[in-house]
Design an enzyme around this catalytic site. Structure first.
Site, PDB file in Angstrom:
ATOM      1  N   HIS A 108       0.829  -1.205   0.000  1.00  0.00           N
ATOM      2  CA  HIS A 108       0.000   0.000   0.000  1.00  0.00           C
ATOM      3  C   HIS A 108       0.864   1.256   0.000  1.00  0.00           C
ATOM      4  CE1 HIS A 108      -2.880  -2.727   2.515  1.00  0.00           C
ATOM      5  NE2 HIS A 108      -2.892  -3.042   1.244  1.00  0.00           N
ATOM      6  N   HIS A 174      -9.768 -13.981   5.136  1.00  0.00           N
ATOM      7  CA  HIS A 174      -9.088 -13.242   4.067  1.00  0.00           C
ATOM      8  C   HIS A 174      -9.327 -13.955   2.748  1.00  0.00           C
ATOM      9  CE1 HIS A 174      -5.882 -11.644   1.505  1.00  0.00           C
ATOM     10  NE2 HIS A 174      -5.926 -10.572   2.276  1.00  0.00           N
TER      11      HIS A 174
END
Length: 425
Positions: A108, A174
């Site tokens: 990110h 996830h």
């Protein structure tokens, strides 16, 4: 008429579905899990009773450089509660320890000062040493070896040079690593871009084992476990949270045993049976996970698991931070169809994996079989339509659109929080 609360941004929006159309509402039991204990008590008990490990205060004795890996701005880890407890435990065993808090940004963007203040609180930001991991900064990285998959293992130098490496995080389902938490703090958390790309290659993402709630046989998980071992991750502190982001359980201790115990707890709460419907409606759990389209793909996979083939998926996600990845966005504006995207990605070898390819691959997989309507009033609608989805400002508008596509009698299954469930057969 059924009224269902859907997480959106920092609050909730109401979804109204006619009783005749509503097939099921699939929710994690975590959202209704009741405990009489406050969050601090739950978290402290975990630290005081670590799983297959000495207490952290014992591990900290005699260690000079201690690094705590913590999650970034995209993860709802309640660090204002957990970090002070970790620091207290460390300093009770070693008052003079040199402690660095390493923000696991993974692939990110870096966490901003404002986001740090919001996530960690003024006390920690102003008094502790915080460092953003930057997966593209070669000077801050070190070559560690080769992953089981054959990819290069390159990790943050601070983590590798620590006398004691600790990680905090939270455990939830996830969509391709099986579960978050534990080993994921190292890979992708503090890994180089090269390592993340290898781990998230097309072949692994396409594996039938790289799915929500699956660890055994999952090639992505296998690499992550290896990376955590290579980094000598000595202690983890992972929490489980409810829909209000409140701690309902916590697991501390050995990186494998504590994580497995936490995953067992989450599995028992999060497992729901698919109810295939013409229209599947979900969210990305609200802030901070619904800040961009990139993250919103996670929630879509829950709807994918309970939507009939050729069904319509509706996801409410604020996406106030835009697409979340330029390469991700460009992939969709540069290709005419989802199938053409998938065909190209499946030809890319591990060593040539491109940034955000995995998110493009999963979104393309969904779009090949489903129309997706993204509900947001906080980002440019053109960005949504550029990425081969339909846009609606409200859930009501989206549901009307979906019924126009599938008919007035179309069945509807609602998954209020798509990132909190494991949808199975």
């Amino acid at each position: 008429m059924a009224v269902i609360k859907i997480p959106y941004s920092k609050g909730f929006v109401d979804l109204e579905v006619s009783n005749e159309n509503l097939l099921a509402v699939l929710e994690s039991k975590a959202h209704h899990f009741k405990t009489e204990e406050d969050q601090v008590t739950i978290a402290k008990r975990a630290l005081e009773n670590p799983i297959d490990s000495p207490r952290l205060m014992e591990l900290a004795k005699g260690k000079n450089k201690i690094v705590i890996i913590t999650s970034d701005h995209t993860r709802p880890v309640p660090s204002k509660i957990t970090l002070p407890l970790l620091l207290e435990e460390i300093r009770s065993g070693n008052p003079n320890a040199d402690v660095t808090i390493l923000i696991a940004t993974g692939f990110h963007r870096l966490t901003t000062y404002e986001e740090m203040m919001n996530k960690f609180g003024e006390e920690i930001v102003k008094n502790e040493k915080l460092v953003n991991h930057d997966c593209r900064d070669k000077d801050s990285l070190v070559d560690v070896g080769i992953l089981p998959s054959g990819g290069k293992l390159i990790l943050n130098k601070l983590a590798m040079e620590a006398d004691l490496l600790i990680a905090e995080g939270f455990i939830e389902p996830h969509f391709f690593a099986g579960f978050s938490g534990g080993r994921k703090s190292v890979l992708p958390g503090v890994a180089s871009g090269t390592t993340v790309l290898a781990n998230h290659c097309a072949k692994f993402i396409a594996s039938e084992y790289a799915r929500t709630g699956i660890l055994e046989g999952n090639p992505i998980h296998r690499d992550m476990v290896y990376a955590a071992e290579a980094a000598n991750l000595a202690f983890i502190f992972n929490v489980v949270i409810d829909s209000e982001k409140k701690i309902i359980n916590a697991f501390a201790g050995d990186r494998v045993a504590a994580h497995e115990r936490g995953c067992e707890f989450v599995t028992a709460l999060a497992s729901v049976k698919a109810q295939p419907a013409d229209i599947a409606i979900t969210s990305n759990g609200g802030y901070p996970l619904d800040q961009n389209i990139y993250q919103a793909v996670k929630g879509m996979t829950a709807a994918e698991a309970t939507a009939k083939e050729d069904g319509v998926i509706i996801i409410a996600a604020a996406c106030n931070d835009g697409h979340g990845g330029k390469a991700f966005y460009d992939t969709f504006i540069e290709n005419p169809t989802a199938q053409s995207i998938m065909d190209k990605i499946m030809q890319i070898p591990m060593e040539k994996t491109i940034p955000d390819q995995w998110e493009s691959q999963i979104l393309a997989r969904i779009l090949i079989k489903h129309k997706v309507i993204l509900v947001t009033d906080q980002c440019d609608p053109k960005m949504v339509t550029d990425m081969h989805m339909l846009h609606a400002y409200t859930l009501e508008e989206a549901l009307t659109m979906a019924h126009e596509i599938k008919g007035e009698d179309a069945t509807v299954t609602v998954v209020p929080d798509g990132v909190s469930v494991i949808v199975g057969n």
